[in-house]
Write a protein that holds these residues in place. Structure first.
Motif, PDB file in Angstrom:
ATOM      1  N   PRO A   1      -5.363  19.405   1.710  1.00  0.00           N
ATOM      2  CA  PRO A   1      -4.358  18.377   1.380  1.00  0.00           C
ATOM      3  C   PRO A   1      -4.993  17.140   0.744  1.00  0.00           C
ATOM      4  O   PRO A   1      -4.859  16.010   1.245  1.00  0.00           O
ATOM      5  N   ILE A   2      -5.697  17.340  -0.373  1.00  0.00           N
ATOM      6  CA  ILE A   2      -6.488  16.266  -0.971  1.00  0.00           C
ATOM      7  C   ILE A   2      -5.596  15.143  -1.497  1.00  0.00           C
ATOM      8  O   ILE A   2      -5.932  13.966  -1.390  1.00  0.00           O
ATOM      9  N   ARG A   3      -4.451  15.505  -2.077  1.00  0.00           N
ATOM     10  CA  ARG A   3      -3.551  14.488  -2.617  1.00  0.00           C
ATOM     11  C   ARG A   3      -3.099  13.530  -1.515  1.00  0.00           C
ATOM     12  O   ARG A   3      -3.129  12.305  -1.683  1.00  0.00           O
ATOM     13  N   ASN A   4      -2.711  14.083  -0.387  1.00  0.00           N
ATOM     14  CA  ASN A   4      -2.298  13.227   0.728  1.00  0.00           C
ATOM     15  C   ASN A   4      -3.468  12.444   1.307  1.00  0.00           C
ATOM     16  O   ASN A   4      -3.310  11.300   1.743  1.00  0.00           O
ATOM     17  N   ASP A   5      -4.664  13.062   1.314  1.00  0.00           N
ATOM     18  CA  ASP A   5      -5.850  12.348   1.792  1.00  0.00           C
ATOM     19  C   ASP A   5      -6.135  11.116   0.925  1.00  0.00           C
ATOM     20  O   ASP A   5      -6.516  10.057   1.435  1.00  0.00           O
ATOM     21  N   LEU A   6      -5.965  11.271  -0.396  1.00  0.00           N
ATOM     22  CA  LEU A   6      -6.179  10.137  -1.297  1.00  0.00           C
ATOM     23  C   LEU A   6      -5.169   9.029  -1.025  1.00  0.00           C
ATOM     24  O   LEU A   6      -5.524   7.843  -1.042  1.00  0.00           O
ATOM     25  N   ARG A   7      -3.923   9.419  -0.785  1.00  0.00           N
ATOM     26  CA  ARG A   7      -2.914   8.405  -0.467  1.00  0.00           C
ATOM     27  C   ARG A   7      -3.284   7.674   0.831  1.00  0.00           C
ATOM     28  O   ARG A   7      -3.267   6.440   0.897  1.00  0.00           O
ATOM     29  N   ARG A   8      -3.585   8.463   1.854  1.00  0.00           N
ATOM     30  CA  ARG A   8      -3.799   7.902   3.201  1.00  0.00           C
ATOM     31  C   ARG A   8      -5.112   7.118   3.306  1.00  0.00           C
ATOM     32  O   ARG A   8      -5.150   6.026   3.890  1.00  0.00           O
ATOM     33  N   ASN A   9      -6.188   7.685   2.762  1.00  0.00           N
ATOM     34  CA  ASN A   9      -7.523   7.138   3.004  1.00  0.00           C
ATOM     35  C   ASN A   9      -8.035   6.223   1.899  1.00  0.00           C
ATOM     36  O   ASN A   9      -9.074   5.582   2.069  1.00  0.00           O
ATOM     37  N   PHE A  10      -7.308   6.173   0.759  1.00  0.00           N
ATOM     38  CA  PHE A  10      -7.743   5.236  -0.280  1.00  0.00           C
ATOM     39  C   PHE A  10      -6.608   4.353  -0.790  1.00  0.00           C
ATOM     40  O   PHE A  10      -6.695   3.127  -0.699  1.00  0.00           O
ATOM     41  N   LEU A  11      -5.560   4.942  -1.336  1.00  0.00           N
ATOM     42  CA  LEU A  11      -4.538   4.133  -1.998  1.00  0.00           C
ATOM     43  C   LEU A  11      -3.929   3.095  -1.054  1.00  0.00           C
ATOM     44  O   LEU A  11      -3.814   1.918  -1.411  1.00  0.00           O
ATOM     45  N   ILE A  12      -3.538   3.509   0.139  1.00  0.00           N
ATOM     46  CA  ILE A  12      -2.904   2.577   1.070  1.00  0.00           C
ATOM     47  C   ILE A  12      -3.867   1.484   1.535  1.00  0.00           C
ATOM     48  O   ILE A  12      -3.566   0.287   1.391  1.00  0.00           O
ATOM     49  N   PRO A  13      -5.061   1.817   2.082  1.00  0.00           N
ATOM     50  CA  PRO A  13      -5.971   0.725   2.502  1.00  0.00           C
ATOM     51  C   PRO A  13      -6.466  -0.121   1.334  1.00  0.00           C
ATOM     52  O   PRO A  13      -6.727  -1.315   1.509  1.00  0.00           O
ATOM     53  N   ASN A  14      -6.575   0.457   0.146  1.00  0.00           N
ATOM     54  CA  ASN A  14      -7.024  -0.320  -1.013  1.00  0.00           C
ATOM     55  C   ASN A  14      -5.990  -1.372  -1.394  1.00  0.00           C
ATOM     56  O   ASN A  14      -6.341  -2.514  -1.723  1.00  0.00           O
ATOM     57  N   LEU A  15      -4.708  -1.024  -1.341  1.00  0.00           N
ATOM     58  CA  LEU A  15      -3.659  -1.991  -1.665  1.00  0.00           C
ATOM     59  C   LEU A  15      -3.600  -3.102  -0.619  1.00  0.00           C
ATOM     60  O   LEU A  15      -3.353  -4.266  -0.965  1.00  0.00           O
ATOM     61  N   VAL A  16      -3.816  -2.767   0.641  1.00  0.00           N
ATOM     62  CA  VAL A  16      -3.896  -3.794   1.685  1.00  0.00           C
ATOM     63  C   VAL A  16      -5.032  -4.759   1.361  1.00  0.00           C
ATOM     64  O   VAL A  16      -4.891  -5.984   1.460  1.00  0.00           O
ATOM     65  N   TYR A  17      -6.179  -4.196   0.953  1.00  0.00           N
ATOM     66  CA  TYR A  17      -7.345  -5.009   0.618  1.00  0.00           C
ATOM     67  C   TYR A  17      -7.058  -5.909  -0.582  1.00  0.00           C
ATOM     68  O   TYR A  17      -7.399  -7.102  -0.577  1.00  0.00           O
ATOM     69  N   VAL A  18      -6.429  -5.361  -1.618  1.00  0.00           N
ATOM     70  CA  VAL A  18      -6.106  -6.152  -2.809  1.00  0.00           C
ATOM     71  C   VAL A  18      -5.240  -7.352  -2.432  1.00  0.00           C
ATOM     72  O   VAL A  18      -5.500  -8.489  -2.849  1.00  0.00           O
ATOM     73  N   ASN A  19      -4.208  -7.108  -1.646  1.00  0.00           N
ATOM     74  CA  ASN A  19      -3.310  -8.198  -1.266  1.00  0.00           C
ATOM     75  C   ASN A  19      -4.038  -9.252  -0.435  1.00  0.00           C
ATOM     76  O   ASN A  19      -3.819 -10.460  -0.620  1.00  0.00           O
ATOM     77  N   ASN A  20      -4.917  -8.822   0.460  1.00  0.00           N
ATOM     78  CA  ASN A  20      -5.687  -9.771   1.264  1.00  0.00           C
ATOM     79  C   ASN A  20      -6.596 -10.634   0.393  1.00  0.00           C
ATOM     80  O   ASN A  20      -6.739 -11.848   0.625  1.00  0.00           O
ATOM     81  N   VAL A  21      -7.221 -10.012  -0.619  1.00  0.00           N
ATOM     82  CA  VAL A  21      -8.092 -10.765  -1.524  1.00  0.00           C
ATOM     83  C   VAL A  21      -7.287 -11.782  -2.323  1.00  0.00           C
ATOM     84  O   VAL A  21      -7.712 -12.936  -2.500  1.00  0.00           O
ATOM     85  N   LEU A  22      -6.108 -11.379  -2.806  1.00  0.00           N
ATOM     86  CA  LEU A  22      -5.254 -12.299  -3.561  1.00  0.00           C
ATOM     87  C   LEU A  22      -4.863 -13.505  -2.702  1.00  0.00           C
ATOM     88  O   LEU A  22      -4.906 -14.657  -3.168  1.00  0.00           O
ATOM     89  N   MET A  23      -4.494 -13.246  -1.469  1.00  0.00           N
ATOM     90  CA  MET A  23      -4.103 -14.339  -0.580  1.00  0.00           C
ATOM     91  C   MET A  23      -5.292 -15.246  -0.270  1.00  0.00           C
ATOM     92  O   MET A  23      -5.154 -16.470  -0.183  1.00  0.00           O
TER      93      MET A  23
END
Length: 257
Positions: A208-230
């Protein structure tokens, strides 16, 4: 002859009954397994759809942060001077439009000799915008290793962050050998993944690589981006407030002369 034909008839009927019974039994055994695989696949797909909703929410949070803190305003572009530690910021434009680029870097140290730097990691975000709306989001992950002069680079582009569908997010993964040598005979770039869309990445029950990318990269990366912007915005506005407060205090003491 009659007995022989009768025996053949009995044998044929018996074989037919056994065949039907075997087929029925096999079918009954196979169907639960098929249903289980189908159910698992459906659950996998539902899991992906649920994560797509989370990704859209996080992209909306980034949009909200950019708008509330006026990150794309002329005032921010001209006057920002203080940034969080190990953060670089610049504004520019390219073929994809105007962007705000943020780079975070971190040095890699030898675990046996922490004073020795053996490489560097950088993460770069580009928020492409029109007015105060984010219309594209790109991320570049780069690691350079000094000991063998190699590097690894991954580019991720979401061309429609305002959409719930993440299938158009693309990935390019490149290994760079002899990174700093200008001679192309010795330098080599190897694309392990070349501009591949998320929808084309396998997502089976076994892999389930597609879901792994969503769960383990895309979601935490977007959290990180928003934290950096703030973090950038709060640093800017705090510095602006401190400067204004300092001027106010100075002027208060000049009233009597």
């Amino acid at each position: 002859m009659i007995r022989k034909n009768f025996r053949l008839s009995i044998l044929f009927v018996t074989m037919t009954i056994l065949t039907i019974s075997f087929s029925s039994a096999y079918s009954q055994e196979a169907r639960p397994a098929e249903r289980k695989d189908m159910l698992t696949s459906q659950e996998l797909e539902q899991d992906g759809q649920d994560m797509n909703k989370q990704i859209l929410t996080l992209n909306n949070d980034i949009q909200k942060t950019a708008k509330e803190y006026k990150l794309f305003s002329d005032d921010m572009k001209k006057n920002i001077s203080v940034l969080p530690y190990q953060t670089n910021l610049r504004y520019g434009s390219d073929n994809n439009g105007s962007y705000m680029e943020i780079e975070r870097h971190k040095f890699m140290r030898d675990p046996l000799n922490v004073s020795k730097i053996v490489g560097v990691k950088t993460k770069t975000f580009k928020l492409y915008y029109s007015g105060d709306s984010v219309n594209k989001l790109s991320t570049q992950i780069f690691e350079r290793y000094y000991d063998d002069n190699s590097a690894v680079n991954v580019n991720i582009l979401d061309p429609t962050p305002g959409s719930e569908d993440t299938g158009d997010v693309t990935f390019t993964h490149t290994i760079m050998v002899n990174y700093t040598i200008p001679n192309e005979k010795f330098r080599k770039n190897i694309n392990l993944v070349d501009n591949k869309a998320l929808k084309d990445i396998q997502n089976t029950t076994a892999f389930p690589i597609r879901n792994d990318l969503r769960r383990n990269f895309l979601i935490p990366n977007l959290v990180y981006v928003n934290n950096v912007l703030m973090d950038i915005a709060e640093t800017y506005y705090k510095g602006k407030k401190d400067s204004e407060s300092l001027m106010t205090e100075f002027l208060k003491h000049t009233i009597n002369y």
